[in-house]
Design a protein around this motif. Sequence first.
Motif, PDB file in Angstrom:
ATOM      1  N   LEU A   1     -80.340 141.968  13.708  1.00  0.00           N
ATOM      2  CA  LEU A   1     -81.140 140.944  13.046  1.00  0.00           C
ATOM      3  C   LEU A   1     -81.082 141.059  11.536  1.00  0.00           C
ATOM      4  CD1 LEU A   1     -84.308 140.935  15.351  1.00  0.00           C
ATOM      5  CD2 LEU A   1     -82.416 139.307  15.327  1.00  0.00           C
ATOM      6  N   GLU A   2     -80.772 142.235  10.999  1.00  0.00           N
ATOM      7  CA  GLU A   2     -80.672 142.405   9.555  1.00  0.00           C
ATOM      8  C   GLU A   2     -79.295 142.023   9.026  1.00  0.00           C
ATOM      9  OE1 GLU A   2     -82.019 144.650  11.540  1.00  0.00           O
ATOM     10  OE2 GLU A   2     -84.107 144.232  10.978  1.00  0.00           O
TER      11      GLU A   2
ATOM     12  N   GLN B   1     -79.362 128.931  14.079  1.00  0.00           N
ATOM     13  CA  GLN B   1     -78.799 127.743  14.718  1.00  0.00           C
ATOM     14  C   GLN B   1     -79.206 127.683  16.185  1.00  0.00           C
ATOM     15  OE1 GLN B   1     -74.584 127.721  14.147  1.00  0.00           O
ATOM     16  NE2 GLN B   1     -74.718 127.477  11.907  1.00  0.00           N
ATOM     17  N   PRO B   2     -79.304 126.449  16.755  1.00  0.00           N
ATOM     18  CA  PRO B   2     -79.679 126.330  18.175  1.00  0.00           C
ATOM     19  C   PRO B   2     -78.581 126.892  19.058  1.00  0.00           C
ATOM     20  CG  PRO B   2     -79.023 124.207  17.284  1.00  0.00           C
ATOM     21  CD  PRO B   2     -79.100 125.144  16.111  1.00  0.00           C
ATOM     22  N   PRO B   3     -78.965 127.418  20.196  1.00  0.00           N
ATOM     23  CA  PRO B   3     -77.966 128.003  21.105  1.00  0.00           C
ATOM     24  C   PRO B   3     -77.181 126.936  21.852  1.00  0.00           C
ATOM     25  CG  PRO B   3     -80.139 128.107  22.081  1.00  0.00           C
ATOM     26  CD  PRO B   3     -80.336 127.559  20.703  1.00  0.00           C
ATOM     27  N   ASN B   4     -76.241 127.457  22.668  1.00  0.00           N
ATOM     28  CA  ASN B   4     -75.442 126.620  23.596  1.00  0.00           C
ATOM     29  C   ASN B   4     -74.576 125.578  22.868  1.00  0.00           C
ATOM     30  OD1 ASN B   4     -76.635 127.990  25.747  1.00  0.00           O
ATOM     31  ND2 ASN B   4     -78.355 126.518  25.806  1.00  0.00           N
ATOM     32  N   GLN B   5     -74.034 125.901  21.724  1.00  0.00           N
ATOM     33  CA  GLN B   5     -73.052 125.047  21.051  1.00  0.00           C
ATOM     34  C   GLN B   5     -71.652 125.435  21.549  1.00  0.00           C
ATOM     35  OE1 GLN B   5     -73.574 125.278  16.833  1.00  0.00           O
ATOM     36  NE2 GLN B   5     -75.588 124.296  16.854  1.00  0.00           N
ATOM     37  N   HIS B   6     -71.348 124.963  22.719  1.00  0.00           N
ATOM     38  CA  HIS B   6     -70.110 125.378  23.375  1.00  0.00           C
ATOM     39  C   HIS B   6     -68.896 124.795  22.656  1.00  0.00           C
ATOM     40  CE1 HIS B   6     -72.442 127.050  26.629  1.00  0.00           C
ATOM     41  NE2 HIS B   6     -73.071 125.881  26.805  1.00  0.00           N
ATOM     42  N   GLY B   7     -67.875 125.608  22.561  1.00  0.00           N
ATOM     43  CA  GLY B   7     -66.628 125.164  21.930  1.00  0.00           C
ATOM     44  C   GLY B   7     -66.651 125.294  20.431  1.00  0.00           C
ATOM     45  N   THR B   8     -67.759 125.825  19.854  1.00  0.00           N
ATOM     46  CA  THR B   8     -67.819 125.993  18.407  1.00  0.00           C
ATOM     47  C   THR B   8     -67.111 127.288  18.025  1.00  0.00           C
ATOM     48  OG1 THR B   8     -69.920 124.821  18.349  1.00  0.00           O
ATOM     49  CG2 THR B   8     -69.331 126.127  16.411  1.00  0.00           C
TER      50      THR B   8
ATOM     51  N   PHE C   1     -69.265 133.109  18.289  1.00  0.00           N
ATOM     52  CA  PHE C   1     -70.475 133.899  18.100  1.00  0.00           C
ATOM     53  C   PHE C   1     -71.454 133.554  19.208  1.00  0.00           C
ATOM     54  CE2 PHE C   1     -68.554 132.902  14.039  1.00  0.00           C
ATOM     55  CZ  PHE C   1     -68.436 134.146  13.439  1.00  0.00           C
ATOM     56  N   HIS C   2     -72.068 134.604  19.776  1.00  0.00           N
ATOM     57  CA  HIS C   2     -73.048 134.413  20.841  1.00  0.00           C
ATOM     58  C   HIS C   2     -74.337 135.132  20.455  1.00  0.00           C
ATOM     59  CE1 HIS C   2     -74.698 133.778  24.815  1.00  0.00           C
ATOM     60  NE2 HIS C   2     -74.985 135.084  24.906  1.00  0.00           N
ATOM     61  N   VAL C   3     -75.418 134.385  20.370  1.00  0.00           N
ATOM     62  CA  VAL C   3     -76.718 134.955  20.001  1.00  0.00           C
ATOM     63  C   VAL C   3     -77.356 135.558  21.248  1.00  0.00           C
ATOM     64  CG1 VAL C   3     -78.998 134.478  19.050  1.00  0.00           C
ATOM     65  CG2 VAL C   3     -76.988 133.269  18.160  1.00  0.00           C
ATOM     66  N   THR C   4     -77.703 136.839  21.185  1.00  0.00           N
ATOM     67  CA  THR C   4     -78.288 137.525  22.335  1.00  0.00           C
ATOM     68  C   THR C   4     -79.808 137.414  22.290  1.00  0.00           C
ATOM     69  OG1 THR C   4     -78.349 139.620  21.141  1.00  0.00           O
ATOM     70  CG2 THR C   4     -76.365 139.124  22.397  1.00  0.00           C
ATOM     71  N   GLY C   5     -80.420 137.669  23.434  1.00  0.00           N
ATOM     72  CA  GLY C   5     -81.868 137.620  23.503  1.00  0.00           C
ATOM     73  C   GLY C   5     -82.344 136.340  24.143  1.00  0.00           C
TER      74      GLY C   5
ATOM     75  N   GLY D   1     -85.364 131.438  21.518  1.00  0.00           N
ATOM     76  CA  GLY D   1     -86.430 131.475  20.518  1.00  0.00           C
ATOM     77  C   GLY D   1     -86.729 132.862  19.998  1.00  0.00           C
ATOM     78  N   HIS D   2     -86.161 133.905  20.611  1.00  0.00           N
ATOM     79  CA  HIS D   2     -86.383 135.283  20.163  1.00  0.00           C
ATOM     80  C   HIS D   2     -85.040 136.012  20.123  1.00  0.00           C
ATOM     81  CE1 HIS D   2     -90.749 134.752  20.553  1.00  0.00           C
ATOM     82  NE2 HIS D   2     -90.492 134.146  21.721  1.00  0.00           N
TER      83      HIS D   2
END
Length: 491
Positions: A104-105, A133-140, A156-160, A163-164
């Motif tokens: 996160l840092e 950025q909002p999740p599930n932007q497939h193909g980006t 890039f894949h945001v884990t968690g 919203g958290h």
Amino acid sequence: MRRSVLAPRSLRFQLLQRSLFVMAALLLMIGILQYVLMKDFQYKNKAEALEAQLISLPHDWFGGDPFGRGSGASSPPGSSPPMQLPIPAPFYYQPGLSLASINLEGEFTDLSRDDELNAPQLSAGQYKELLKQPPNQHGTYRILTDQKGMQQLVVFHVTGPPGHPEGIIQAGTDTASLKQILMTQLAIFIGLSVLALAAGLWFYIPLLRRTLRPLSSVVQTVSQTDAANLNERLPVNQGQQEIDQLAVAFNGMLERLDLSFETERQTTERMRRFIADASHELRTPLTSIHGFIEVLLRGAASNPDQLRSALTSMQLESKRINKLVEDLLLLAKLDQAPSPERIEIRLDKLLQEMEPQLRLLGGTRNVSLQINPGIQVSGHPDQLKQAVLNLFLNAVQHTDPDTGSLSLKLFTEAEEAVIAISDNGSGIAAEHLPHLFERFYRSESSRTRKSGGTGLGLAITQSLIAKHHGTIHVDSIEGSGSTFRIRLPLH
């Protein structure tokens, strides 16, 4: 020397060259468009595949160190030791794959095991922006360059939980393999395009030759056209609109040339006949005068009777020459001079003024006038009088002085004023009627007339009427008289 059909300046060569240029340009545009679309398609597919691989991993593996670095990796000061989670070997050791984790840092940890491929790194601020950025932007995806200068397709894949966010997992792959696929497809397209152009050239040349065959026929016909065959015409239904229009235009030009040559030939013939006739008319009185002079020189001058007879004949011949010259000058003036100023003329009053003169010229012949009143035309009074007098004198010369009958009528017909002069004289044979208004033309077989006419009266009359935009016609039956009609447009 015959030029080649594919000479640089030939129409076939230029059409072929421009057609090939257009086809090549179209294929080039299609190739560029195909390359751009295929590149985007390949990259998006690869990005979605990498995202699918990352999403397929269990969610718990992304809570700490998702790839279990073990003792070889150190945690930041003050943080808890990383979680030791198993990573599927096929994913972790996939060749040409770079992996990295970002907390996160925005701290970056390279997890790649491929010695030739390092994970490219963004700035901490850019990673923090990705977390927002909002999740599930497939193909980006992004195209980044690692430390070794190699381009990679990175996702890039945001884990968690939603919203958290707890961090970012980054996966990248070398673009060389993707570019190789694109170049292979492009090479195949170029090869097929070259084959298509060659096949098109092979079939297009005979088709082009057949298409231009009507034009070649026009060229061949034109090259064989000269003054001797201007009456030949090109076919105007060859199946091609432009060639048909060219044939119509060329036929029109041939028709105009043929008409011009025919007019010139007729003019030359008339001029030749005019010169011959004028020479003949002048030679006859000059020969007579010359003969009388020789008679006088031989001694006739001492005889008063012979002297008077000779002088009288010479005077008559000189008057005839003078009349001929005046007629010739008048014709030349009518041919070259512009029309005189025209005024409004009461044609009925003009003919009534001429009545005493006409009856005097008719002598003992029966002369009748039928003049309708109020007929008005535009023209020159003196010239119209001369035209009427010429026709009336012609009628007088061809009628018997005792039994002759002459009539002059004035009336209107079809928006025209008509002056009809009729006689009951000898008439004119049908074969002479078309040539009656030609200069020096005479219906008699003899070249001389008792009246001393020059054969120019009717030609002068026609020229005078033409100056008034009118026409003159004759109807005659041999042995039954003639009728001359002057038609003038009403004012």
